[in-house]
Design an enzyme around this catalytic site. Structure first.
Site, PDB file in Angstrom:
ATOM      1  CG  ASP A 169      -2.576   0.740   1.357  1.00  0.00           C
ATOM      2  OD1 ASP A 169      -2.389   1.822   0.755  1.00  0.00           O
ATOM      3  OD2 ASP A 169      -3.368  -0.262   1.301  1.00  0.00           O
ATOM      4  CG  HIS A 221      -5.376   3.816   1.063  1.00  0.00           C
ATOM      5  ND1 HIS A 221      -4.587   2.765   0.417  1.00  0.00           N
ATOM      6  CD2 HIS A 221      -7.007   4.067   0.528  1.00  0.00           C
ATOM      7  CE1 HIS A 221      -5.378   2.227   0.011  1.00  0.00           C
ATOM      8  NE2 HIS A 221      -7.051   2.757  -0.483  1.00  0.00           N
ATOM      9  CB  SER A 225      -9.307   0.800   0.030  1.00  0.00           C
ATOM     10  OG  SER A 225      -8.433   1.159  -1.412  1.00  0.00           O
TER      11      SER A 225
END
Ligand SMILES: *[C@@H]1O[C@H](CO)[C@@H](O)[C@H](O)[C@H]1NC(C)=O
Ligand SMILES: *[C@@H]1O[C@H](CO)[C@@H](O)[C@H](O)[C@H]1NC(C)=O
Ligand SMILES: *[C@@H]1O[C@H](CO)[C@@H](O)[C@H](O)[C@H]1NC(C)=O
Ligand SMILES: *[C@@H]1O[C@H](CO)[C@@H](O)[C@H](O)[C@H]1NC(C)=O
Ligand SMILES: *[C@@H]1O[C@H](CO)[C@@H](O)[C@H](O)[C@H]1NC(C)=O
Length: 710
Positions: free
Chosen positions: A76, A153, A482
C-alpha cells in the site's frame, strides 16, 4: 524473467473514495478504502466487528489465537508506525514466527529500530518501477523515500487487517470505542508500493514476490488497475498472486470503486479473493431541516461547532455562480452567511465545503444528482455540512425555487448504531461483475464492510488529504473497497491459522460458501445503486461470516495445475502461461483436462449461454472437512428464472473425513427465444447435511442479441 510490459506498465490506483471525485465520477472510481477494525464491541463502539460477529469468547478469534502466528503483508502507501494499532506493548506479543524472514528497512525518515517491534515486523519500500516510469529519482522534498506512509491509506488498511486493539479510538466525537483489526494479534508487514503519482506494476510484483519470500501468510492489496481489468498475463497483481497461490499465500484484493456499471470489477483472476464493499449498521446522521418544517436525512462527519436551531438563509449554488461549488467560482455577495446547496460531482466533496467557506458561506448541504442516486458518504467537512441523496436534493432545490425566503439549518445527530436503515447494503461505488476477463468465473467473490470505516491514519496528512485542511488525526473514517479488502485479509489470516493445512483456494472456498445473503431485517442484501435486491454480480457469494467459515463442512479446492488448465481453457498460449509459472516450465495445454473455464473447481457458478436453448454442464469436486466421517449432504437448488438446473448426484454420502466426491450440474436454458428485460438471472446451489450449509451463487447470462427491449 520479467517481460518488458511488467516494467513501467500502467499505473495502478488505490481504492479509497476519499478525495478528488474527478477520478471516481469520470473515469473509474479508484478508492483506497481504509477501515478501522471493529473490536469486541462494547455497545457504543465501532460496530464492524459486531457485523462480522467476531467474539473474544468463542468462534474464530479464540480458536485461532487471534492469528498471532500469522503475518499479513499489506502492500500500500506504507505505514505510520507510531500509531497504537502497531504497538506490541499491551499485548505481550512474542517474537514473530521463525518462518518469518522479512525485515524493517531504515531510511532517512524511517528509523527501523524505533518503528518496528513484535507487531510491526516488516517495513520495506519498492520504488524502482516508479522512478523508471517518472524518469527521475523520487523528489524527497515531496514524499518520503522510505516505508513511511505520508498519505494515510496504507496505515488505515494495515490497521484494519491486523491492528492491535486501541481503546478510546474515534474520529473527533464519532465512532468512539475500541478500534481493532480483524486479525487482532497477527503481525503486520508493510510494503510501500504506492507513491504520489501512483502504484506501478513492477513495484507491485517485486513487493508481492518479496512478501512471499519473506514468509507472509496473507497479502492484502487495496489497489487495482484503473479501468477494465487487464488481461491476466498483463496484470502484475494476477501474476504475483499466482506465485502466492503456489506457495500457499492467500491474496485478498479490493474489487475497485468503479460501480455501479457492469464489468467494472478488477483483480478478477480466479486465484484472487476479490472483495466488494458494503455498509455497516453504524450511521453518522445529520439532517437538513428546512424553513417549511420538512427535514431530510443526510450524513456527516463534521466535527466543529454545530449550527444552532436558528434558521439561516438557504441558496442554491447554481444560482450563485457554481452548481458544483468549484473553489473561487462562487459569488461571495450571494452566499455570505448562508447555507449553500451544492451538487455532488467532479471536484472533491470536502473541497466544495471549503469553497463555500472561502466565499463566506455559513454551511453546506451537498446533494446527489442522478449519477450517485441515494449513495451517501459521510465526510469530515471543514464547515457545518451534510450530504443528502438525489430525492432529497431535488426536493430542497424545489423548495428554494418556490419559496420567497428559503431557510434551513443542519442538525447533527452524532453516531447511531442500530437496525435502521438495514445493513449490510452494497455500496454503489463497489465494482461489479460479470468478470470482464473470464465470464465463467463469478466476481466479485464476497462483500465486506467498506463504508465509513474507522482505522488508524498518518500523522503527515489531514484526514481529507487536502492541503487546505490543517487537521491531523490518529484515526480516520473513510470508505471504499480498499477498506473492505483488509477485513477479508484479516479473516484469511485467522482461517489460515486455524487451518494451516488449507490451501488459499480452500480458505477462499470456506469464506465464500458460508457468506450470508440476508440483511439484518431478513431481506436479501440491497444494492444502494438501485435500492433493489443485489445480485451475485454485485455481492458475489454474499457478506463474509468468519465464524461460519471456520467450519464450512465442504471445500472446493484448487491447485496451481488447475489454474494452468483454466488459462489453457481461455486460450492462453504456453508463452503466456510462462508469465505466471516463471519457472522455465512449458505448459502443454493438450494434456490439460478442463473443457471449459466454468469447470474450474470454483465455489460459484457463472454460466454463459450461447443460445436460448443452450445446455451447459459443469463438474465440481467437494472435500469433506466437517467432523463427521459419514456426513450425508443433500442438494437444494434455487434455479434462475428460465433455467432448468439438474444436480447429479443430488446426494453426497461420505465415508471419511478428507474424502472428496464429485458432482455435475446441468443448466438447461428454458427461456423463450426472445428474452424481455434482463439477460441475467440468478439462483443458488446449496449442499446441506443438517449442520453445514454450503452455498454457491449461480448467475446465468444469455447473449444480449436475444434480448428485446419491449
Ligand atoms: C533509531 O531508534 C533507536 C531506538 O529507538 C535509537 O536507539 C537510535 O538512536 C535511532 N537512530 C537514529 C539514527 O535516530
Ligand atoms: C445561533 O447562531 C447564530 C449564528 O451563528 C447566532 O447569531 C445566534 O446568536 C445563535 N443563537 C443562539 C440561541 O445561540
Ligand atoms: C427553478 O425553476 C425554474 C423555472 O421553473 C427552472 O428553470 C429551474 O431549473 C429551477 N431550478 C432548480 C434548481 O430547480
Ligand atoms: C503436448 O502433449 C501432446 C499429447 O501428449 C504431445 O503430443 C505434444 O507433443 C506435447 N507438446 C509439447 C509442446 O510438448
Ligand atoms: C424444463 O423443465 C420443465 C419442467 O420439468 C420441462 O417441461 C421442460 O421441458 C424443461 N426444459 C428444458 C429445456 O430442459
Amino acid at each position: 524473467m520479467a517481460k518488458p510490459f511488467l516494467l513501467l506498465a500502467l499505473s495502478i490506483v488505490v481504492f479509497a473514495l476519499l478525495f478528488s471525485e474527478a477520478y471516481s465520477e469520470q473515469e473509474t472510481r479508484s478508492t483506497y478504502i481504509v477501515h478501522v477494525s471493529p473490536a469486541h464491541a462494547p455497545p457504543q463502539s465501532s460496530s464492524s466487528p459486531a457485523l462480522l460477529r467476531l467474539s473474544a469468547s468463542s468462534g474464530l478469534w479464540p480458536l485461532s489465537h487471534f492469528a498471532s502466528s500469522a503475518v499479513v503483508a499489506v502492500l500500500d502507501t506504507g505505514i505510520w508506525p507510531s500509531r497504537p494499532s502497531f504497538s506490541d506493548a499491551d499485548s505481550a506479543l512474542p517474537p514473530p514466527p521463525s518462518s518469518w524472514r522479512g525485515s524493517c528497512v531504515s531510511a532517512a525518515s524511517f528509523n527501523a529500530s524505533a518503528a518496528c517491534n513484535n507487531k510491526l515486523v516488516g517495513a520495506r519500500f519498492f520504488y524502482k518501477g516508479y522512478e523508471a516510469a517518472m524518469g527521475r529519482p523520487i523528489d524527497e522534498s515531496r514524499e518520503s523515500k522510505s516505508p513511511l506512509d505520508t498519505e494515510g491509506h496504507g496505515t488505515h488498511t494495515a490497521s484494519t487487517a491486523a491492528g492491535a486493539a486501541v481503546k478510546g479510538a474515534g474520529f473527533y466525537g464519532y465512532a468512539r470505542g475500541v478500534a481493532q483489526g480483524v486479525a487482532t494479534a497477527a503481525r503486520v508487514a508493510a510494503y510501500k508500493i504506492c507513491w504520489a503519482s501512483g502504484c506501478f506494476d513492477s513495484d507491485i510484483l517485486a513487493a508481492m514476490d518479496a512478501a512471499i519470500a519473506d514468509g507472509a501468510d496473507v497479502i492484502s492489496l487495496s489497489v487495482g488497475a484503473n479501468g477494465y481489468a487487464p488481461p491476466f498475463h498483463r496484470d502484475s497483481i494476477a501474476i504475483g498472486a499466482f506465485g502466492a497461490a503456489r506457495r500457499g499465500v492467500v491474496v485478498s484484493c479490493s474489487a475497485g470503486n468503479s460501480g455501479p456499471g457492469a464489468y467494472t470489477a478488477v483483480n478478477v483472476a480466479p486465484w484472487i479473493l476479490t472483495v466488494g464493499a458494503s455498509t455497516i449498521d453504524r450511521e453518522f446522521p445529520a439532517d437538513a431541516a428546512l424553513g417549511d418544517g420538512s427535514a431530510y436525512g443526510g450524513v456527516s462527519l463534521y466535527a466543529g461547532e454545530p449550527l444552532n436551531a436558528t434558521l439561516l438563509p438557504l441558496v442554491y449554488a447554481g444560482d450563485c455562480g457554481s452548481r458544483l461549488c468549484i473553489p473561487g467560482a462562487l459569488d461571495a455577495d450571494k452566499v455570505a452567511g448562508k447555507i449553500v446547496l451544492c451538487d455532488r460531482g467532479l471536484n472533491a466533496r470536502v473541497e466544495k465545503g471549503s469553497a463555500v467557506k472561502i466565499a463566506g458561506g455559513a454551511a453546506m448541504i451537498l446533494a446527489n444528482t442522478e449519477e450517485n442516486g441515494e449513495e451517501l458518504i459521510a465526510d469530515s467537512h471543514l464547515i457545518p455540512a451534510t450530504m443528502v441523496g438525489q430525492i432529497a436534493g431535488d426536493k430542497i432545490r424545489n423548495y428554494i425555487n418556490s419559496t420567497a425566503s428559503p431557510t434551513a439549518t443542519i442538525v447533527f445527530r452524532g453516531t447511531v448504531i442500530g437496525p435502521s436503515p438495514p445493513a449490510p447494503k452494497v455500496a454503489s461505488f463497489s465494482s461489479r461483475g460479470p468478470n470482464y476477463r473470464a465470464h465463467e468465473i463469478l466476481k466479485p467473490d464476497v462483500i465486506a464492510p467498506g463504508v465509513n470505516i474507522l482505522a488508524a491514519w498518518t500523522g503527515a496528512s489531514s484526514p481529507t488529504d487536502l492541503d487546505i485542511d490543517p487537521r491531523r488525526v490518529e484515526f480516520n473514517i473513510i470508505s471504499g473497497t480498499s477498506m473492505a479488502c483488509p477485513h477479508v485479509s484479516g479473516i484469511a489470516a485467522l482461517l489460515h491459522t486455524a487451518h494451516p493445512e488449507w490451501s488459499p483456494a480452500a480458505v477462499k472456498s470456506a469464506i465464500m460458501t458460508t457468506a450470508y445473503n440476508l440483511d439484518n431485517s431478513g431481506e436479501t442484501i440491497r444494492d444502494l445503486a438501485t435500492g433493489e435486491e443485489s445480485t451475485p454480480f454485485v455481492r458475489g457469494a454474499g457478506h463474509v461470516d468468519p465464524n461460519s467459515a471456520l467450519d464450512p463442512g465442504l471445500l472446493y479446492d484448487a491447485q496451481v495445475d488447475d489454474y494452468i488448465a483454466f488459462l489453457c481453457s481461455i486460450g492462453y498460449t504456453a508463452d503466456q502461461i510462462a508469465v505466471f509459472t516463471r519457472d522455465g516450465s512449458t505448459a502443454n495445454c493438450s494434456t490439460t483436462t478442463l473443457p471449459s473455464p466454468g469447470d474450474l473447481n470454483y465455489p460459484a457458478f457463472s454460466v454463459l449461454f450461447s443460445s436460448h436453448s443452450d445446455v451447459v454442464t459443469y463438474r465440481r469436486v467437494v472435500r469433506n472437512v466437517g467432523s463427521s466421517a459419514d456426513a450425508v449432504y443433500e442438494v437444494a437448488v434455487s434455479a434462475p428464472r428460465g433455467v432448468n438446473v439438474t444436480v447429479s448426484p443430488s446426494r453426497l454420502e461420505f465415508n471419511s473425513v478428507g474424502q472428496s466426491l464429485s458432482y455435475e450440474v446441468t443448466f438447461a436454458s428454458a427461456a423463450n427465444p426472445v428474452i424481455v428485460g434482463d439477460n441475467y438471472a440468478f439462483g443458488s446451489i446449496l449442499w446441506a447435511d443438517g449442520s453445514h450449509n454450503v452455498r454457491s451463487p449461480v448467475a446465468v447470462t444469455w447473449p444480449s442479441s436475444l434480448v428485446s427491449s419491449s
